[in-house]
Design an enzyme around this catalytic site. Structure first.
Site, PDB file in Angstrom:
ATOM      1  N   LYS A  88      53.073 -59.151  14.673  1.00  0.00           N
ATOM      2  CA  LYS A  88      52.035 -59.697  15.544  1.00  0.00           C
ATOM      3  C   LYS A  88      51.973 -58.777  16.750  1.00  0.00           C
ATOM      4  CE  LYS A  88      50.559 -63.620  18.356  1.00  0.00           C
ATOM      5  NZ  LYS A  88      50.901 -64.942  18.930  1.00  0.00           N
TER       6      LYS A  88
ATOM      7  N   VAL B 100      46.404 -63.360  14.542  1.00  0.00           N
ATOM      8  CA  VAL B 100      47.032 -64.620  14.947  1.00  0.00           C
ATOM      9  C   VAL B 100      46.339 -64.991  16.241  1.00  0.00           C
ATOM     10  CG1 VAL B 100      49.135 -65.797  15.646  1.00  0.00           C
ATOM     11  CG2 VAL B 100      49.232 -64.051  13.851  1.00  0.00           C
TER      12      VAL B 100
ATOM     13  N   TYR C  78      57.241 -59.892  16.635  1.00  0.00           N
ATOM     14  CA  TYR C  78      56.245 -60.172  17.678  1.00  0.00           C
ATOM     15  C   TYR C  78      56.478 -59.201  18.825  1.00  0.00           C
ATOM     16  CZ  TYR C  78      53.340 -63.159  20.745  1.00  0.00           C
ATOM     17  OH  TYR C  78      52.378 -63.647  21.587  1.00  0.00           O
TER      18      TYR C  78
ATOM     19  N   THR D 105      51.972 -70.354  22.274  1.00  0.00           N
ATOM     20  CA  THR D 105      50.865 -71.299  22.404  1.00  0.00           C
ATOM     21  C   THR D 105      51.294 -72.700  22.010  1.00  0.00           C
ATOM     22  OG1 THR D 105      49.330 -69.494  21.902  1.00  0.00           O
ATOM     23  CG2 THR D 105      48.453 -71.719  21.764  1.00  0.00           C
TER      24      THR D 105
END
Length: 306
Positions: free
Chosen positions: A173, A213, A145, A57
């Site tokens: 995540k 998150v 992640y 992001t």
């Protein structure tokens, strides 16, 4: 078996309501450090107790190594020690990832977010070795992640269970879309799980996650925090209502064929917060899409405030 090293770990090593923060740029496309400081301070004031910088992001594929370090230092100056800063350092190259992890530590990060190497799709033993090498490269705790939809490779539950033995690999995540696999890891390790998909915030929290998150938190940080606040207060009905009422905004921002970076920046610009343009190959939303995003945002914000 949990934590075979016997290391005492925090159930929320990086906070509870983390925002996957966009990286503000000037209209000319340069890094907007003043805007980043202002946005970070706003997010923290509105309920985020952790920030993830230089993630997807945050347009990490199109920011330079120097810009990544500058962003961490600027946000640290803005928020001080009030919240943890987790820096995205994952690349398709192990040595480059190691370099970024060390640079993030030097710039003031509290942890690193390490995505699976993308495109090359290494087998699980090579993937495990990659993460271990990064964990050994600095003194920072690591959030793995797992997002196979983007990387092309899953961090399999058994791999995560083995990686949990490393004292600096403390969190995940989770964008795996494998709820059973996630629960298997939660049951057998003390890894702190963070929902990386906004539609899973409450569901994952209810089975023992540490928090989220969130991309949507760029636009509605206090509303995302309110979902978890309600659950913590025992008001599961309110938590459920807030999560379900957020679905149109979640869909508009993250599941409608547009990258979350693009939609988050469009909304932030519409409400007067620093964002700026996206970098190519991303492209800004059109006027009609921006108007629809704003209408969905305002409807949810009005409900959640009631």
């Amino acid at each position: 078996m949990k934590n075979p090293h016997g290391t005492a770990r925090s159930p929320r090593p990086f906070g509870r309501t983390l925002c996957a923060m966009v990286t503000p740029f000037t209209e000319g496309g340069a890094l907007d450090l003043a805007g980043a400081r202002r946005l970070a301070a706003h997010l923290v004031a509105e309920g985020c107790d952790g920030l993830v910088l230089n993630g997807t992001t945050g347009e990490s594929p199109t920011t330079t190594d120097a810009e990544k370090a500058e962003l961490i230092a600027a946000v640290r100056a803005a928020v001080g020690d009030r919240v943890p800063l987790v820096a995205g350092v994952g690349t398709a190259d192990t040595l480059h990832t190691v370099e970024l992890a060390r640079a993030a530590e030097k710039a003031g990060a509290d942890g690193v977010l390490v995505v699976s190497p993308y495109y090359s799709r290494p087998p699980q033993d090579a993937l495990e070795a990659h993460f271990l090498q990064v964990a050994e490269a600095s003194g920072l705790p690591v959030m793995l992640y797992d997002i196979p939809g983007r990387t092309g490779i899953r961090i399999e539950p058994e791999t995560l269970i083995r990686l949990a033995a490393h004292p600096r690999i403390v969190a995940v995540k989770d964008c795996s879309y494998d709820f059973l696999g996630t629960q298997k890891v939660l049951a057998r390790t003390d890894l702190a799980y963070y929902a990386g998909c906004d539609e899973h915030i409450l569901a994952l929290y209810a089975v023992g996650a540490a928090g989220c998150v969130s991309t949507v938190a760029n636009a509605v940080p206090s509303r995302v925090a309110a979902i978890l606040d309600a659950f913590d207060a025992g008001d599961t009905a309110r938590a459920t209502e807030l999560q379900l009422r957020a679905v149109p905004l979640i869909e508009a921002m993250t599941a409608a064929g547009l990258p979350g970076t693009v939609t988050a920046k469009a909304l932030l610009a519409g409400i007067g917060l620093p964002a700026g343009p996206v970098r190519a190959p991303l492209r800004a939303v059109g006027r009609d899409t921006a108007a629809r995003l704003r209408a969905v945002y305002e409807e949810f914000a009005e409900f959640a405030a009631a």
